[in-house]
Design a protein around this motif. Structure first.
Motif, PDB file in Angstrom:
ATOM      1  N   ALA A  40     -47.310 -15.615  28.514  1.00 24.92           N
ATOM      2  CA  ALA A  40     -47.523 -14.777  29.698  1.00 24.92           C
ATOM      3  C   ALA A  40     -47.133 -15.561  30.949  1.00 24.92           C
ATOM      4  CB  ALA A  40     -48.984 -14.364  29.783  1.00 24.92           C
ATOM      5  N   ALA A  43     -50.562 -16.549  33.492  1.00 24.26           N
ATOM      6  CA  ALA A  43     -51.860 -16.254  32.863  1.00 24.26           C
ATOM      7  C   ALA A  43     -51.913 -16.908  31.496  1.00 24.26           C
ATOM      8  CB  ALA A  43     -52.056 -14.746  32.722  1.00 24.26           C
ATOM      9  N   GLY A  44     -53.095 -17.145  31.020  1.00 24.90           N
ATOM     10  CA  GLY A  44     -53.289 -17.625  29.655  1.00 24.90           C
ATOM     11  C   GLY A  44     -52.872 -19.071  29.448  1.00 24.90           C
ATOM     12  N   ARG A 117     -50.152 -13.077  18.208  1.00 22.48           N
ATOM     13  CA  ARG A 117     -49.409 -12.211  19.123  1.00 22.48           C
ATOM     14  C   ARG A 117     -48.674 -13.038  20.163  1.00 22.48           C
ATOM     15  NH1 ARG A 117     -53.853  -7.934  21.079  1.00 22.48           N
ATOM     16  NH2 ARG A 117     -54.472  -9.767  22.276  1.00 22.48           N
ATOM     17  N   SER A 120     -50.185 -17.673  24.333  1.00 22.21           N
ATOM     18  CA  SER A 120     -50.980 -17.675  25.561  1.00 22.21           C
ATOM     19  C   SER A 120     -52.445 -17.402  25.267  1.00 22.21           C
ATOM     20  CB  SER A 120     -50.439 -16.639  26.554  1.00 22.21           C
ATOM     21  OG  SER A 120     -49.254 -17.119  27.129  1.00 22.21           O
ATOM     22  N   GLU A 121     -52.775 -17.168  24.006  1.00 22.78           N
ATOM     23  CA  GLU A 121     -54.180 -17.020  23.627  1.00 22.78           C
ATOM     24  C   GLU A 121     -54.406 -17.800  22.336  1.00 22.78           C
ATOM     25  OE1 GLU A 121     -54.604 -12.794  23.070  1.00 22.78           O
ATOM     26  OE2 GLU A 121     -53.494 -12.791  21.187  1.00 22.78           O
TER      27      GLU A 121
ATOM     28  N   GLN B 125     -59.710 -11.866  32.216  1.00 25.88           N
ATOM     29  CA  GLN B 125     -58.490 -12.596  31.837  1.00 25.88           C
ATOM     30  C   GLN B 125     -57.817 -12.002  30.594  1.00 25.88           C
ATOM     31  OE1 GLN B 125     -61.324 -14.275  33.071  1.00 25.88           O
ATOM     32  NE2 GLN B 125     -60.118 -14.302  34.951  1.00 25.88           N
ATOM     33  N   TRP B 127     -55.465  -9.472  28.206  1.00 26.05           N
ATOM     34  CA  TRP B 127     -54.211  -8.737  28.348  1.00 26.05           C
ATOM     35  C   TRP B 127     -54.562  -7.269  28.567  1.00 26.05           C
ATOM     36  CZ3 TRP B 127     -52.258 -12.993  29.086  1.00 26.05           C
ATOM     37  CH2 TRP B 127     -52.264 -14.036  28.186  1.00 26.05           C
TER      38      TRP B 127
END
Lengths: 299, 298
Positions: A40, A43-44, A117, A120-121, B125, B127
């Motif tokens: 992302a 973010a992340g 996915r 970023s996570e 935070q 998505w």
């Protein structure tokens, strides 16, 4: 005293196990795994080659994006040139945003491995139902686009919750790569039966070695050569797996690609290369599923 | 110089707006908001009354759980004692964990406001598709369990992403309570030309920040309520205002704090100028404001 344990697999010593060989009597299974990841903007989580600027941290974003725009193509050129198979840990969001990435991979007949996915996570907040949904969502995307479900899974950042192996088994996966605890595949317990753990490197992996531990490309290439040479010898005594993990934005940089090429040439040109099975983790897993019961470590 | 801005609403001074009144000419709308939350054992976020221990931190979990086992029931009694309406900000995990807690709310005719799945997580935070799915899941659960669609939303920890107001509008919500920027309801812009009402909800007259973070006593918190009420009653001669009082079951549900809270509620309910006060719920405030002529609200 008994400390908390995972109860996923029993303790077992590498030189006190049943012997077997890989196809054709080979002793060392060697595979390359490319990590193809999507991040992302602003973010992340994500990898940083230098200091991480405050958000949006476009500098790191761009550095990672280079991997998908340039690095991956260079790496595919390299394995084409050397005639090496490869497998690819793929963030599923890439199918929405970067579908062209998969054309060359498909043409090579390479393996696609579930890899969440996005990197970023890690996992969504670790509630089991959310994780189950995340795995299902990523798996459905890969299945829809590739026409067949992935066999293997590696979590973004190699992260797992207490339930991950159970959920992967229940989602139809035959193997996972998250547990760097052995040089042979082993059977793991899940609440729904066995799943195979195929070795995947946390050491001979350009992300921890180069990004986190600041090794140079030359040092990383030396690690590959030394790992390979040592394991060729060790594999006289046990059949072993030698996996190499690569990231497009790390070794996809030209100055790192060059020593990598030399290291891989060393491996395929090794005097005992005829004892090495240059393969993919899915083929290793398929072979293990067809070994006689009780060949591999299991409860 | 123009700094980054949320673009949800323009600046507007409280003293330079058209006047209006609440029903029957009342000037101060008061609502009591009870936060009813459920937490994960040994995982996720949560309120803490003392230093948190490493997971599973049973004592802190138990302290929170007291709110659902005891505190909320004492607070229901308190509301009945004064015969006042309330709204309830409910984690949908409560419907599975302790459905008994919902029954008195339905019987009282009180309002249920969407408050996420659990305060063990926050959405700011996430998505966008994950956040949209969570909001829809909360909306659908409340509809399924109560037969009524929730009209209002306040996120766990008042957490918002950059698109939360858009997602709430698209999920059919009428208003949200995450923006403590005004003493009157205001309109927030949402994407594609929509608008979502912001009903004031207090980050100050709120036992969680005051007592847990700022370490005020129950007595001090009760004094804040009384002083807020007295001052706003006077201010509301010039503008119709909203006073929201935010409460948590595991905080003011403790007897020693409830003792002070009772006195504050008694002060409001039996005030000499009670006739100027509308003790109501956020949904009724929304209805009143949404029916005002265009241009009256900021």
């Amino acid at each position: 005293m008994t400390l908390p344990t995972h109860n996923r697999y029993p303790f077992s010593i590498i030189d006190q196990r049943k012997d077997f060989s890989w196809p054709g009597g080979k002793r060392l299974a060697f595979y390359l795994c490319f990590n193809i990841e999507y991040f992302a903007f602003g973010a992340g989580m994500g990898s940083d080659v230098g200091l991480a600027n405050p958000a949006p941290n476009h500098r790191s974003y761009a550095w990672r994006d280079y991997g998908n725009r340039v690095g991956l193509s260079r790496m595919l050129d390299l394995v084409d040139e050397l005639g090496l198979p490869a497998a690819h840990n793929v963030n599923s969001f890439l199918y929405d945003t970067h579908p062209d990435i998969f054309k060359r991979i498909r043409a090579r007949g390479d393996e696609i491995i579930g890899h969440g996915r996005t990197n970023s996570e890690r996992m969504l907040p670790a509630w089991e139902e959310d994780e189950q949904r995340l795995i299902a969502e990523a798996t459905a995307t890969l299945t829809h686009n590739e026409g067949k479900p992935p066999k293997g899974w590696l979590g973004p950042w190699l992260a797992e919750t207490y339930a991950t192996p159970d959920l992967l088994k229940e989602a139809g996966y035959t193997y996972l790569l998250d547990w760097a605890c052995d040089d042979q595949p082993i059977w793991m317990n899940t609440r729904s039966g066995k799943i195979l753990s195929v070795p995947y490197p946390i050491e001979v992996n350009d992300s921890p070695a180069v990004v986190f531990r600041h090794h140079s490309a030359r040092e990383f290439a030396d690690m590959i050569v030394d790992q390979f040479d040592e394991m060729v010898e060790q594999s006289e005594h046990q059949p072993l797996v030698c996996p190499i993990a690569l990231h497009t934005f790390v070794v996809g940089q030209p100055f790192r690609l060059r020593p990598l090429r030399q290291a891989l040439k060393h491996c395929i040109g090794h005097p005992q290369a005829d004892r090495v099975w240059f393969t993919r983790p899915g083929e290793i897993a398929d072979y293990c599923y067809n070994l006689p019961v009780d060949t591999l470590v299991s409860d | 110089m123009r700094l980054p801005h949320h673009e949800r609403c323009d600046y507007s001074a409280i003293t330079r707006r058209p006047d209006y009144s609440w029903p029957e000419g009342k000037r101060l709308a008061i609502y009591f908001a009870l936060n009813i939350e459920h937490f994960a054992f040994g995982a996720g976020l949560g309120h803490a009354v003392s230093n948190e221990l490493p997971p599973p931190d049973a004592r802190t979990f138990a302290w929170r759980d007291y709110g659902n086992r005891v505190g909320v029931w004492r607070l229901y009694d308190l509301l009945e004692e004064f015969r006042i309406p309330a709204c309830h900000l409910i984690n949908t995990a409560v419907f599975d964990y302790c459905p008994e807690v919902i029954e008195p709310i339905i019987a009282r005719g009180d309002e249920i406001i969407g408050h996420g799945r659990t305060n063990a997580e926050r959405q700011g935070q996430w998505w966008e598709p994950d956040e949209a799915r969570m909001i829809a899941e909360v909306r659908d659960t409340i509809l399924q369990k109560t037969g009524r669609v929730p009209r209002g939303w306040m996120g766990p920890w008042m957490s918002q992403s950059r698109v939360t107001p858009d997602l709430l509008k698209e999920a059919g919500f009428d208003y949200e309570m995450d923006w403590p920027c005004d003493d009157q309801p205001i309109w927030l812009r949402t994407r594609n030309g929509g608008k979502l009402m912001s009903v004031p909800y207090s980050l100050e007259i709120n036992d969680s920040p005051q007592i847990l973070v700022r370490h005020h006593s129950g007595e001090e918190f009760a004094t804040m309520i009384v002083h807020q009420f007295e001052e706003m009653l006077k201010q509301s001669e010039r503008q119709p205002l909203v006073l929201g009082i935010a409460l948590h079951t595991m905080i003011v549900g403790q007897p020693h704090r409830m003792h002070s809270l009772r006195k504050a509620i008694d002060h409001i309910v039996n005030h000499p100028q009670r006739d100027k006060v509308w003790i109501t719920r956020p949904g009724e405030i929304y209805d009143h404001c949404a029916a005002l002529p265009v241009g009256v609200m900021a």
